[in-house]
Design a protein around this motif. Structure first.
Motif, short mmCIF file in Angstrom:
data_model
loop_
_atom_site.label_atom_id
_atom_site.label_comp_id
_atom_site.label_asym_id
_atom_site.label_seq_id
_atom_site.Cartn_x
_atom_site.Cartn_y
_atom_site.Cartn_z
N GLY A 1 85.84 -21.82 2.40
CA GLY A 1 84.77 -22.54 1.73
C GLY A 1 83.42 -22.18 2.30
O GLY A 1 83.31 -21.39 3.25
N PHE A 2 82.39 -22.78 1.72
CA PHE A 2 81.01 -22.44 2.12
C PHE A 2 80.17 -23.70 2.25
O PHE A 2 80.42 -24.70 1.59
CB PHE A 2 80.38 -21.51 1.08
N ALA A 3 79.18 -23.60 3.11
CA ALA A 3 78.22 -24.68 3.32
C ALA A 3 76.81 -24.13 3.11
O ALA A 3 76.62 -22.93 2.89
CB ALA A 3 78.37 -25.26 4.72
N THR A 4 75.81 -25.01 3.17
CA THR A 4 74.41 -24.61 3.07
C THR A 4 73.68 -25.06 4.33
O THR A 4 73.79 -26.22 4.74
CB THR A 4 73.73 -25.24 1.84
N LEU A 5 72.97 -24.14 4.94
CA LEU A 5 72.12 -24.46 6.09
C LEU A 5 70.67 -24.35 5.66
O LEU A 5 70.24 -23.30 5.19
CB LEU A 5 72.40 -23.52 7.26
N ARG A 6 69.96 -25.44 5.82
CA ARG A 6 68.53 -25.40 5.53
C ARG A 6 67.79 -26.13 6.64
O ARG A 6 68.39 -26.85 7.44
CB ARG A 6 68.23 -26.04 4.18
N GLY A 7 66.50 -25.92 6.71
CA GLY A 7 65.78 -26.58 7.79
C GLY A 7 64.31 -26.21 7.80
O GLY A 7 63.78 -25.61 6.86
#
Length: 253
Positions: A1-7
């Motif tokens: 699966g995949f996630a999203t990294l933002r910041g």
């Protein structure tokens, strides 16, 4: 699966000083009004957001299977061999590089543009690792194509021999998990592999050896400018990273 990294990268600890003025000494009718060139050694936007911070997955200790759909989302696989052109390309206008920090995949091709009416040479001979080292003569209103062929060891300097003040940085990676912070200090990396610990390298040209930051209001110690993270499938992770102004004091001495 995949996630999203933002910041978002934010300057903390007070206001920075005034950067030295960079002056053009030729082609003044093209290069800049009054001969002044933007000094981009540290660019701070609204709300103290830090522009031009590069964040990417470091693969020295952990190799990502390139092209494996279990590790790369289809969106990345479709663009693995893309030609980065137009707004996605690398331009020079008014005698400075429009993208001060630029990142791309080793399998992609980059259009290097010249929006000025005078010639430039885009010198990538500082490329590290096995990334191609070239020095292009780019005529006015012209363009060339750069094929790095392989990843670089890290960000490298891009310059112009015709205009000595011009400078930028480029990084070539073999995977798609990277981003450069925008004018507000914000970044996003979509489709990050979940369920495995990854190391994210944080790089800024003027603070390359970050030892500590504040991550989501909590002090965090970095090892060789790296933060580790493990995400779950579908998770959206927000990192608010504060970098103290003391990391940039040498710019104003």
């Amino acid at each position: 699966g995949f996630a999203t990294l933002r910041g978002r990268f934010v300057l903390s600890g007070g206001s920075p000083g005034v950067l030295r003025v960079i002056r053009a000494d030729k082609d003044l009718d093209i290069c800049a009004a009054n001969g002044n060139i933007p000094n981009e050694a540290l660019v701070i936007g609204s709300g103290n957001g830090i522009q031009n911070v590069l964040v990417y997955v470091e693969t020295k200790a952990f190799k990502i299977p390139i092209g494996d759909p279990n590790w790369e989302h289809q969106e990345y696989l479709d663009r693995m061999n893309a030609v980065l052109e137009g707004p996605e390309g690398f331009d020079q206008e008014k005698c400075y590089f429009s993208s001060h920090v630029f990142a791309m995949r080793a399998t992609q091709t980059l259009q290097i543009q010249n929006s000025d009416s005078i010639g430039h040479n885009t010198d990538l001979q500082a490329a590290s690792g096995r990334a191609n080292r070239v020095n292009y003569q780019v005529p006015g209103r012209g363009s060339v194509l750069y094929e790095p062929g392989y990843k670089s060891k890290g960000p490298f300097r891009v310059s112009c021999g015709a205009h000595s003040w011009m400078g930028a940085y480029m990084h070539v990676v073999d995977h798609p998990f990277f981003a450069v912070s925008d004018a507000e200090g914000e970044f996003e990396i979509k489709h990050v592999p979940s369920g495995v610990e990854l190391e994210f390298r944080i790089w800024h040209e003027s603070a390359q050896k970050l030892g500590s930051v504040t991550l989501n209001n909590t002090p965090a110690t970095l090892t060789k400018s790296r933060l580790k993270g493990t995400f779950t499938d579908g998770e959206v992770v927000d990192w608010n990273i504060e970098i103290d102004v003391s990391n940039f004091e040498h710019l104003f001495n």
